[in-house]
Design a protein around this motif. Sequence first.
Motif, PDB file in Angstrom:
ATOM      1  N   ALA A 193       0.798  -1.235   0.000  1.00  0.00           N
ATOM      2  CA  ALA A 193       0.000   0.000   0.000  1.00  0.00           C
ATOM      3  C   ALA A 193       0.829   1.283   0.000  1.00  0.00           C
ATOM      4  O   ALA A 193       0.277   2.366  -0.158  1.00  0.00           O
ATOM      5  CB  ALA A 193      -0.923  -0.003   1.220  1.00  0.00           C
ATOM      6  N   GLY A 194       2.156   1.154   0.172  1.00  0.00           N
ATOM      7  CA  GLY A 194       2.982   2.357   0.205  1.00  0.00           C
ATOM      8  C   GLY A 194       3.706   2.637  -1.093  1.00  0.00           C
ATOM      9  O   GLY A 194       4.442   3.614  -1.203  1.00  0.00           O
ATOM     10  N   ARG A 195       3.468   1.786  -2.103  1.00  0.00           N
ATOM     11  CA  ARG A 195       4.196   1.931  -3.377  1.00  0.00           C
ATOM     12  C   ARG A 195       4.060   3.351  -3.936  1.00  0.00           C
ATOM     13  O   ARG A 195       2.954   3.898  -3.982  1.00  0.00           O
ATOM     14  CB  ARG A 195       3.651   0.939  -4.413  1.00  0.00           C
ATOM     15  CG  ARG A 195       4.338  -0.415  -4.395  1.00  0.00           C
ATOM     16  CD  ARG A 195       3.857  -1.242  -5.573  1.00  0.00           C
ATOM     17  NE  ARG A 195       2.402  -1.297  -5.600  1.00  0.00           N
ATOM     18  CZ  ARG A 195       1.688  -2.356  -5.246  1.00  0.00           C
ATOM     19  NH1 ARG A 195       2.276  -3.439  -4.865  1.00  0.00           N
ATOM     20  NH2 ARG A 195       0.370  -2.326  -5.296  1.00  0.00           N
ATOM     21  N   GLY A 196       5.175   3.905  -4.339  1.00  0.00           N
ATOM     22  CA  GLY A 196       5.138   5.227  -4.979  1.00  0.00           C
ATOM     23  C   GLY A 196       5.242   6.378  -4.003  1.00  0.00           C
ATOM     24  O   GLY A 196       5.409   7.522  -4.407  1.00  0.00           O
ATOM     25  N   ALA A 197       5.138   6.111  -2.702  1.00  0.00           N
ATOM     26  CA  ALA A 197       5.238   7.194  -1.718  1.00  0.00           C
ATOM     27  C   ALA A 197       6.621   7.165  -1.074  1.00  0.00           C
ATOM     28  O   ALA A 197       7.312   6.151  -1.103  1.00  0.00           O
ATOM     29  CB  ALA A 197       4.166   7.026  -0.651  1.00  0.00           C
ATOM     30  N   HIS A 198       7.025   8.310  -0.511  1.00  0.00           N
ATOM     31  CA  HIS A 198       8.338   8.372   0.142  1.00  0.00           C
ATOM     32  C   HIS A 198       8.238   8.642   1.634  1.00  0.00           C
ATOM     33  O   HIS A 198       9.158   8.385   2.383  1.00  0.00           O
ATOM     34  CB  HIS A 198       9.194   9.473  -0.497  1.00  0.00           C
ATOM     35  CG  HIS A 198       9.467   9.229  -1.940  1.00  0.00           C
ATOM     36  ND1 HIS A 198      10.402   8.324  -2.370  1.00  0.00           N
ATOM     37  CD2 HIS A 198       8.889   9.743  -3.058  1.00  0.00           C
ATOM     38  CE1 HIS A 198      10.401   8.295  -3.690  1.00  0.00           C
ATOM     39  NE2 HIS A 198       9.491   9.141  -4.135  1.00  0.00           N
ATOM     40  N   ASP A 199       7.095   9.208   2.024  1.00  0.00           N
ATOM     41  CA  ASP A 199       6.903   9.540   3.440  1.00  0.00           C
ATOM     42  C   ASP A 199       5.657   8.819   3.950  1.00  0.00           C
ATOM     43  O   ASP A 199       4.527   9.221   3.651  1.00  0.00           O
ATOM     44  CB  ASP A 199       6.771  11.054   3.606  1.00  0.00           C
ATOM     45  CG  ASP A 199       8.051  11.753   3.203  1.00  0.00           C
ATOM     46  OD1 ASP A 199       8.979  11.767   4.020  1.00  0.00           O
ATOM     47  OD2 ASP A 199       8.140  12.224   2.044  1.00  0.00           O
ATOM     48  N   ILE A 200       5.906   7.776   4.692  1.00  0.00           N
ATOM     49  CA  ILE A 200       4.806   6.892   5.077  1.00  0.00           C
ATOM     50  C   ILE A 200       4.788   6.657   6.577  1.00  0.00           C
ATOM     51  O   ILE A 200       5.837   6.497   7.197  1.00  0.00           O
ATOM     52  CB  ILE A 200       4.978   5.515   4.399  1.00  0.00           C
ATOM     53  CG1 ILE A 200       5.058   5.681   2.895  1.00  0.00           C
ATOM     54  CG2 ILE A 200       3.855   4.569   4.754  1.00  0.00           C
ATOM     55  CD1 ILE A 200       5.323   4.371   2.209  1.00  0.00           C
ATOM     56  N   LEU A 201       3.600   6.616   7.118  1.00  0.00           N
ATOM     57  CA  LEU A 201       3.415   6.152   8.489  1.00  0.00           C
ATOM     58  C   LEU A 201       2.633   4.857   8.407  1.00  0.00           C
ATOM     59  O   LEU A 201       1.607   4.789   7.728  1.00  0.00           O
ATOM     60  CB  LEU A 201       2.547   7.141   9.265  1.00  0.00           C
ATOM     61  CG  LEU A 201       3.223   8.280   9.992  1.00  0.00           C
ATOM     62  CD1 LEU A 201       2.168   9.031  10.786  1.00  0.00           C
ATOM     63  CD2 LEU A 201       4.292   7.741  10.915  1.00  0.00           C
ATOM     64  N   VAL A 202       3.115   3.842   9.080  1.00  0.00           N
ATOM     65  CA  VAL A 202       2.389   2.577   9.114  1.00  0.00           C
ATOM     66  C   VAL A 202       1.950   2.348  10.549  1.00  0.00           C
ATOM     67  O   VAL A 202       2.770   2.425  11.474  1.00  0.00           O
ATOM     68  CB  VAL A 202       3.301   1.426   8.636  1.00  0.00           C
ATOM     69  CG1 VAL A 202       2.574   0.096   8.727  1.00  0.00           C
ATOM     70  CG2 VAL A 202       3.765   1.668   7.199  1.00  0.00           C
ATOM     71  N   VAL A 203       0.668   2.118  10.746  1.00  0.00           N
ATOM     72  CA  VAL A 203       0.158   1.836  12.090  1.00  0.00           C
ATOM     73  C   VAL A 203      -0.604   0.521  12.039  1.00  0.00           C
ATOM     74  O   VAL A 203      -1.567   0.378  11.274  1.00  0.00           O
ATOM     75  CB  VAL A 203      -0.770   2.971  12.597  1.00  0.00           C
ATOM     76  CG1 VAL A 203      -1.363   2.607  13.955  1.00  0.00           C
ATOM     77  CG2 VAL A 203      -0.007   4.295  12.684  1.00  0.00           C
ATOM     78  N   PHE A 204      -0.157  -0.444  12.829  1.00  0.00           N
ATOM     79  CA  PHE A 204      -0.819  -1.740  12.907  1.00  0.00           C
ATOM     80  C   PHE A 204      -1.386  -1.904  14.313  1.00  0.00           C
ATOM     81  O   PHE A 204      -0.658  -1.759  15.292  1.00  0.00           O
ATOM     82  CB  PHE A 204       0.180  -2.882  12.647  1.00  0.00           C
ATOM     83  CG  PHE A 204       0.400  -3.198  11.193  1.00  0.00           C
ATOM     84  CD1 PHE A 204       0.675  -2.197  10.279  1.00  0.00           C
ATOM     85  CD2 PHE A 204       0.348  -4.506  10.737  1.00  0.00           C
ATOM     86  CE1 PHE A 204       0.894  -2.484   8.936  1.00  0.00           C
ATOM     87  CE2 PHE A 204       0.562  -4.805   9.398  1.00  0.00           C
ATOM     88  CZ  PHE A 204       0.837  -3.799   8.492  1.00  0.00           C
ATOM     89  N   VAL A 205      -2.676  -2.195  14.382  1.00  0.00           N
ATOM     90  CA  VAL A 205      -3.267  -2.506  15.680  1.00  0.00           C
ATOM     91  C   VAL A 205      -3.724  -3.957  15.628  1.00  0.00           C
ATOM     92  O   VAL A 205      -4.734  -4.293  14.986  1.00  0.00           O
ATOM     93  CB  VAL A 205      -4.456  -1.571  16.009  1.00  0.00           C
ATOM     94  CG1 VAL A 205      -4.941  -1.843  17.435  1.00  0.00           C
ATOM     95  CG2 VAL A 205      -4.046  -0.106  15.862  1.00  0.00           C
ATOM     96  N   GLY A 206      -2.909  -4.811  16.211  1.00  0.00           N
ATOM     97  CA  GLY A 206      -3.247  -6.232  16.284  1.00  0.00           C
ATOM     98  C   GLY A 206      -3.267  -6.601  17.750  1.00  0.00           C
ATOM     99  O   GLY A 206      -3.918  -5.912  18.539  1.00  0.00           O
ATOM    100  N   SER A 207      -2.527  -7.632  18.142  1.00  0.00           N
ATOM    101  CA  SER A 207      -2.488  -7.945  19.571  1.00  0.00           C
ATOM    102  C   SER A 207      -1.806  -6.806  20.323  1.00  0.00           C
ATOM    103  O   SER A 207      -2.142  -6.523  21.460  1.00  0.00           O
ATOM    104  CB  SER A 207      -1.788  -9.280  19.807  1.00  0.00           C
ATOM    105  OG  SER A 207      -0.536  -9.267  19.194  1.00  0.00           O
ATOM    106  N   GLY A 208      -0.878  -6.142  19.668  1.00  0.00           N
ATOM    107  CA  GLY A 208      -0.280  -4.930  20.236  1.00  0.00           C
ATOM    108  C   GLY A 208      -0.554  -3.755  19.314  1.00  0.00           C
ATOM    109  O   GLY A 208      -1.292  -3.881  18.336  1.00  0.00           O
ATOM    110  N   VAL A 209       0.045  -2.615  19.639  1.00  0.00           N
ATOM    111  CA  VAL A 209      -0.055  -1.445  18.753  1.00  0.00           C
ATOM    112  C   VAL A 209       1.365  -1.155  18.273  1.00  0.00           C
ATOM    113  O   VAL A 209       2.250  -0.883  19.084  1.00  0.00           O
ATOM    114  CB  VAL A 209      -0.609  -0.217  19.507  1.00  0.00           C
ATOM    115  CG1 VAL A 209      -0.628   1.006  18.584  1.00  0.00           C
ATOM    116  CG2 VAL A 209      -2.006  -0.490  20.038  1.00  0.00           C
TER     117      VAL A 209
END
Length: 310
Positions: A120-136
């Motif tokens: 989902a980040g293809r083509g971007a240079h400044d990305i924030l990824v946030v995953f909320v699963g068993s932890g954050v």
Amino acid sequence: MPTLGIDLGGTFARAAVVDGKGEILASAKVAVQDRKPQGVVETIAQAAEEAVKSSGVKVDGCGVGAAGQIHKDTGVISVAPNLGWRDVPLAAMLTKRLGFDVKVVNDLSAAAWGELHAGAGRGAHDILVVFVGSGVGSAIIADGRLVQGGGGVAGELGHIKVVPGGRLCGCGEHGCLEAYAGGHNLIAQTKELLASGGSRVLEQLTQDDPYTITPVTLETAAEAGDAKAKEIHARAAHFLAVAVANYVTVLNPSRLVLGGGVLTHCPGIKRLVLDGVQQWASRVSREGLLIADAELGDDSGIIGAALLVK
Ligand SMILES: [Zn+2]
């Protein structure tokens, strides 16, 4: 030449042979039975050898994504709560066992790198990824580079304090975001509510199967109008939303990639987080911001770990 990616969790080590475009050529999964460092090294080696054998190709490097705090230069795992490790020189041990260079990074950093190059980040240079699963968990990519911080533990969004002195977190500190909004802790809070006898709706929802409580159970009770369940659910979503909105304000990413089991299976929490970003991230930081769902699912870490070696 393709490389090996390893996803080291508390229950399984998964290995995959990945080509330069992020395509998985072959993979293998072996259960972690002996959690001592040497035992885990053998488990990883077994998974790696199976994956390489079934791919029929040669590899020239290996990246490992592991949950925990990892020293960026040495590949020493300072703390890995799910394995009960402290100060384990995993990169050096694996390099010796596998016979080629091994790089060890935090699992979220690996996942972010995978989403950047093949998701989902293809083509971007400044990305924030946030995953909320068993932890954050979260990771920051700025100007195409992974931001690791002086000690390699930058981007630990799950451990920002939302209630100083509050609930005990798995990291050993009190009041972290993860202690309120991580999946494990949503389940813990739901069980506490159930045990207190404070929720008729929860009692009804769980009467056939009292052992299978998930964050979805909490969301279902909240949406059915149960006041106490709603309180826990709303508090978790609110803390998450404010944290992510502020994160966007501070870092001004062009893309925010959201993933993980809680955000995937609890649309109510996700909606509140999205609304929060729209409401509370500063107007200028939101200009041009694209919000996308993670695309690689469970494979993001394994693909990213393999690509990080390059
Ligand atoms: Zn914490």
